[in-house]
Design an enzyme around this catalytic site. Structure first.
Site, mmCIF file in Angstrom:
data_model
loop_
_atom_site.group_PDB
_atom_site.id
_atom_site.type_symbol
_atom_site.label_atom_id
_atom_site.label_comp_id
_atom_site.label_asym_id
_atom_site.label_seq_id
_atom_site.Cartn_x
_atom_site.Cartn_y
_atom_site.Cartn_z
ATOM 1 C CB CYS A 150 -0.944 -0.187 1.156
ATOM 2 S SG CYS A 150 -0.224 -0.510 2.586
ATOM 3 C CG HIS A 234 -0.309 4.262 4.418
ATOM 4 N ND1 HIS A 234 -1.040 4.116 5.421
ATOM 5 C CD2 HIS A 234 -0.166 2.833 3.787
ATOM 6 C CE1 HIS A 234 -1.346 2.783 5.740
ATOM 7 N NE2 HIS A 234 -0.753 2.012 4.720
#
Length: 347
Positions: A150, A234
């Site tokens: 990710c 993120h």
């Protein structure tokens, strides 16, 4: 296009739930099967799943009977999207590909296998052709392809236009990774409130190895990964050394103009702009920017000179959408658009 019949393995987990959510009303794919662990098998999806997303569970899926992650329970599927953990994926995914199913995986088990595509379609869509060599090696009538870690997804989207225009040599990246990246069994609130955890098992190694495979270049990456108390999104602080000098203004122009390899393919999950540039001094921020482009765009900001390398900037991506479920689904769309998904007879 004739619609494809799709199954999900690992359907009750957080990535599986995102896949269920994103398949609702999909123009190319019909969700016909969900599968999970033995303890969930036999229950309806609604009975087996603690739904964690803000939108309601799709009613068409709620009554589906949860199967096991075995070929026989997914026999009616052309495509299987995998939200499994790596250990389970290592056993399940090859068995499905050998059964003639196109398997698009979010798991890390086979990402670095040479003939398994590690795909971000805007960046390296041509790598989809690796499945031809994979089929010759394995004899599978189906195939297996993966999306990256990710954090690697947001980073490679930002690096791709820089690498194409100026060449990327070395990267240092510090990540601030959301709790959802750890799945439903992630850290307790007590672990992260008033705290930052400076270790996420395996994350640094994935970032350091996956970028070079996707960009097709021996790029050195040094990663520092941290778990922080955000829910989704993120954020990564990046310093990059370029082969040819570029000003911050030239880098911003490269980011803003980047459309990638699949802009003309009409993939339903493809954002209009893979990279969105913010000019504010304090953006991107997870809470404000993670849903940009329906969660499928990377958001870049604070592009400036680096006193050690060439440039530094921040990049944010939605880890469970662009970095997981949305990425897996978009890869399936890419293979469908290329005519590489085998149609299974007698389904």
């Amino acid at each position: 296009m004739e619609r494809y019949r799709v199954g999900i393995v690992g359907a009750t987990g957080l990535v599986g739930q995102r896949l269920v959510q994103r398949l609702e009303g999909h123009p190319w794919f019909d969700l016909v099967a969900v599968a999970a662990s033995e303890r969930s098998a036999g229950k309806t999806y609604a009975e087996a799943t603690t739904w964690r997303l803000p939108t309601p569970m799709p009613s068409a899926v709620a009554g589906l009977r949860v199967g096991r992650c075995v070929p026989g329970d997914l026999d009616g599927c052309d495509v299987v999207l995998s939200g499994l953990d790596a250990a389970t994926a290592k056993e399940v995914e090859p068995a499905l590909a050998a059964h003639g199913i196109a398997v698009l995986s979010n798991a890390s088990a086979f990402r670095m296998t040479p003939d398994v595509p590690l795909l971000v379609p805007e960046v390296n869509a041509a790598h989809a052709s690796l499945v031809d060599a994979q089929r010759r090696r394995t004899g599978w009538p189906g195939f297996l392809a993966t999306n990256p870690n990710c954090s690697a997804t947001g980073l490679v989207l930002a690096l791709a236009p820089l690498h194409r225009e100026f060449g990327v040599k070395r990267v240092i990246v510090s990540t601030m990774q959301a709790l959802s990246g750890a799945g439903l069994d992630g850290p307790r609130g007590l672990d992260v409130v008033d705290n930052v955890v400076p270790y996420i098992g395996g994350e640094e190694e994935k970032l350091e190895s996956e970028i070079g495979k996707m960009l097709g270049a021996p790029i050195l990456v040094s990663a520092h990964c941290h778990r922080v108390a955000t829910i989704d999104g993120h954020l990564e602080a990046v310093s990059v050394e370029l082969e040819r000098d570029a000003t911050p203004e030239q880098a911003v122009a490269a980011f803003a103009s980047f459309r990638g390899d699949v802009a003309d393919r009409g993939l339903p999950s493809s954002p209009e702009r893979p990279i969105v540039v913010r000019s504010e001094v304090d953006r991107p921020q997870p809470r404000l920017d993670r849903d940009t482009g329906g969660g499928m765009s990377a958001v870049v900001g604070r592009v400036r000179r680096c006193p050690v390398f060439s440039l530094r900037f921040e990049v944010l991506s939605h880890n469970t959408v662009r970095g997981a479920a949305g990425a897996t689904l978009m890869n399936a769309e890419l293979f469908a658009s290329l005519g590489k998904v085998p149609r299974r007879s007698g389904r």
